[in-house]
Motif scaffolding. Structure first.
Motif, PDB file in Angstrom:
ATOM      1  N   PRO B  61       0.795  -1.250  -0.110  1.00  0.00           N
ATOM      2  CA  PRO B  61       0.095   0.021  -0.234  1.00  0.00           C
ATOM      3  C   PRO B  61       0.728   1.318   0.138  1.00  0.00           C
ATOM      4  CG  PRO B  61       0.038  -1.158   2.075  1.00  0.00           C
ATOM      5  CD  PRO B  61       0.511  -2.013   1.063  1.00  0.00           C
ATOM      6  N   SER B  62       0.138   2.168  -0.872  1.00  0.00           N
ATOM      7  CA  SER B  62       1.049   3.616  -0.672  1.00  0.00           C
ATOM      8  C   SER B  62       0.255   4.710  -0.363  1.00  0.00           C
ATOM      9  CB  SER B  62       1.498   3.892  -2.281  1.00  0.00           C
ATOM     10  OG  SER B  62       0.328   4.219  -3.024  1.00  0.00           O
ATOM     11  N   ASP B 145       6.278   7.719   0.718  1.00  0.00           N
ATOM     12  CA  ASP B 145       6.591   7.884  -0.571  1.00  0.00           C
ATOM     13  C   ASP B 145       6.196   9.123  -1.025  1.00  0.00           C
ATOM     14  OD1 ASP B 145       3.907   7.891  -0.947  1.00  0.00           O
ATOM     15  OD2 ASP B 145       3.702   5.657  -0.880  1.00  0.00           O
ATOM     16  N   ASP B 146       6.503   9.797  -2.208  1.00  0.00           N
ATOM     17  CA  ASP B 146       5.948  10.924  -2.666  1.00  0.00           C
ATOM     18  C   ASP B 146       5.142  10.653  -3.834  1.00  0.00           C
ATOM     19  OD1 ASP B 146       8.091   9.943  -4.208  1.00  0.00           O
ATOM     20  OD2 ASP B 146       9.202  11.725  -4.117  1.00  0.00           O
ATOM     21  N   HIS B 150       0.177  16.707  -4.789  1.00  0.00           N
ATOM     22  CA  HIS B 150      -0.676  17.773  -4.682  1.00  0.00           C
ATOM     23  C   HIS B 150      -1.921  17.891  -3.617  1.00  0.00           C
ATOM     24  CE1 HIS B 150       1.671  19.369  -8.173  1.00  0.00           C
ATOM     25  NE2 HIS B 150       1.302  18.067  -8.670  1.00  0.00           N
ATOM     26  N   VAL B 151      -1.694  17.772  -2.295  1.00  0.00           N
ATOM     27  CA  VAL B 151      -2.675  17.459  -1.378  1.00  0.00           C
ATOM     28  C   VAL B 151      -3.534  18.318  -1.509  1.00  0.00           C
ATOM     29  CG1 VAL B 151      -2.845  16.754   1.152  1.00  0.00           C
ATOM     30  CG2 VAL B 151      -0.655  16.259  -0.236  1.00  0.00           C
ATOM     31  N   PHE B 152      -3.398  19.606  -1.478  1.00  0.00           N
ATOM     32  CA  PHE B 152      -4.322  20.694  -1.218  1.00  0.00           C
ATOM     33  C   PHE B 152      -5.208  20.900  -2.355  1.00  0.00           C
ATOM     34  CE2 PHE B 152      -1.694  21.710   2.455  1.00  0.00           C
ATOM     35  CZ  PHE B 152      -2.687  21.902   3.426  1.00  0.00           C
ATOM     36  N   ILE B 215      -8.168  11.881  -7.382  1.00  0.00           N
ATOM     37  CA  ILE B 215      -6.811  11.149  -7.222  1.00  0.00           C
ATOM     38  C   ILE B 215      -5.929  11.407  -8.430  1.00  0.00           C
ATOM     39  CG2 ILE B 215      -5.855   8.732  -7.496  1.00  0.00           C
ATOM     40  CD1 ILE B 215      -6.767   9.224  -4.790  1.00  0.00           C
ATOM     41  N   ASN B 216      -6.811  11.797  -9.573  1.00  0.00           N
ATOM     42  CA  ASN B 216      -5.824  12.235 -10.591  1.00  0.00           C
ATOM     43  C   ASN B 216      -5.065  13.578 -10.351  1.00  0.00           C
ATOM     44  OD1 ASN B 216      -6.397   9.875 -11.902  1.00  0.00           O
ATOM     45  ND2 ASN B 216      -8.098  11.045 -12.886  1.00  0.00           N
ATOM     46  N   PHE B 217      -5.867  14.536  -9.648  1.00  0.00           N
ATOM     47  CA  PHE B 217      -5.468  15.728  -9.182  1.00  0.00           C
ATOM     48  C   PHE B 217      -4.319  15.733  -8.222  1.00  0.00           C
ATOM     49  CE2 PHE B 217      -9.859  17.330  -9.593  1.00  0.00           C
ATOM     50  CZ  PHE B 217      -9.893  17.532 -10.911  1.00  0.00           C
ATOM     51  N   LEU B 218      -4.469  14.860  -7.501  1.00  0.00           N
ATOM     52  CA  LEU B 218      -3.404  14.449  -6.269  1.00  0.00           C
ATOM     53  C   LEU B 218      -2.124  14.006  -7.027  1.00  0.00           C
ATOM     54  CD1 LEU B 218      -3.185  14.071  -3.220  1.00  0.00           C
ATOM     55  CD2 LEU B 218      -3.759  11.998  -3.559  1.00  0.00           C
TER      56      LEU B 218
END
Lengths: 70, 254
Positions: B61-62, B145-146, B150-152, B215-218
């Motif tokens: 899991p990530s 992990d990175d 783009h969390v916000f 998720i794609n934005f993230l």
């Protein structure tokens, strides 16, 4: 997977989760017992729902079960 | 202005004294903790339930799994609970007659609507960010992990959709006579958005995509700029709903 080591690894997640679940349950339970006027159902039914259905039970009680006059 | 402040304060006090605020805050905190936990547990659960029968290797899991869980639980549980708890916000006051005194003493009806919307939006912001920060902290702690830079940016569309939803709740509860009617109408509104979602051409304009593309934005694979129309439409719809609520409440017999 070793049970004990798994528990130890995830204590920072599990302890707050259990505390929060209990707070939610106790709040709802106290409310059920103190305010015996429900929109429908009996005291026993709501106690059962609040205790058995974790997370959803207390929310259900506050949405559908709580009497209007308190 | 002063009246708006006092009426919003009354809303918060009411919500606190009926334990609604408390319940909803605890609920969102629990949601926040569950997300990373489910992400961590999923491989183990699959292994336990299928044993060695499953030939594929389950990937580790990530942070993406944790955030994926966040957006899933927020849209499936969080928004539904907000809708359930606040679907009677206006119709309840009208049917109980608690507004009559205030309005005859000179409180403007538009003040009631604006205060309620301020309260609902603040409530949603508080709840969402509670869950968001809890998930964020645990995700940083457990997944180093990175994959999710783009969390916000990813959470912003969800917040805007939430605002659209709470103003829709306000409007439907103003129209309807009790909280069940309000629930039905809000549900109908969301179903309508899902139906519009079938048409691929309208994807960038439909507010519902604000909750499905996070998720794609993230990951940065999808640009938020492309979905600007959807955000603008959401905000203007919210304003329209507010305006309609004021118009309808003005004509309603209290």
């Amino acid at each position: 997977m070793n049970g004990i080591s798994f528990l130890m690894d995830h204590l920072p997640l599990l302890i707050p989760l259990i505390i929060l679940q209990f707070t939610l349950m106790i709040t709802a339970l106290v409310h059920v017992i103190k305010h015996p006027n429900y929109r429908f159902g009996t005291k026993g039914m709501w106690i059962f729902i609040v205790v058995i259905l974790q997370l959803i039970g207390p929310v259900f009680y506050f949405v559908f079960g709580k009497g209007d006059n308190e | 202005m002063k009246n708006i402040y006092y009426f919003s304060k009354k809303e918060f006090l009411e919500s606190w004294r009926t334990s609604k605020l408390f319940i909803v805050m605890i609920f969102f905190l629990i949601l926040g903790i569950m997300n990373p936990l489910i992400a961590i547990l999923t491989p183990d659960i699959i292994e336990i339930s299928f044993g060695g029968a499953l030939p594929v290797n389950i990937p580790e899991p990530s942070s993406l799994d944790s955030w994926g869980q966040f957006y899933q639980s927020m849209t499936q549980m969080g928004l539904i609970v907000i809708t359930l708890l606040f679907s009677g916000t206006m119709s309840g006051e009208v049917s109980k007659g608690t507004l009559v005194n205030l309005v005859t003493k000179g409180l403007k009806r538009s003040t009631v609507v604006i205060s309620k919307s301020i309260y609902l939006i603040l409530q949603w912001t508080l709840c969402m960010f509670l869950a968001f920060f809890v998930t964020w902290v645990y995700t940083l702690y457990y997944f180093t992990d990175d994959n999710s830079p783009h969390v916000f940016l990813a959470v912003l569309p969800l917040w805007i959709f939430g605002i659209l939803l709470v103003t829709a709740i306000l409007l439907t509860s103003t129209i309807s006579r009790n909280s069940y009617e309000g629930l039905l109408l809000t549900g109908g509104f969301v179903v309508l958005l899902f139906i519009v979602n079938i048409f691929d051409k309208l994807k960038h304009y439909n507010p519902i995509t604000l909750t499905s593309e996070n998720i794609n934005f993230l990951q940065g694979t999808s640009s938020l700029g492309n979905y600007m129309p959807a955000m603008l439409i959401s905000i203007s719809l919210s304003l329209l709903f507010l305006y309609l609520s004021i118009v309808i409440l003005n004509k309603k017999k209290l």
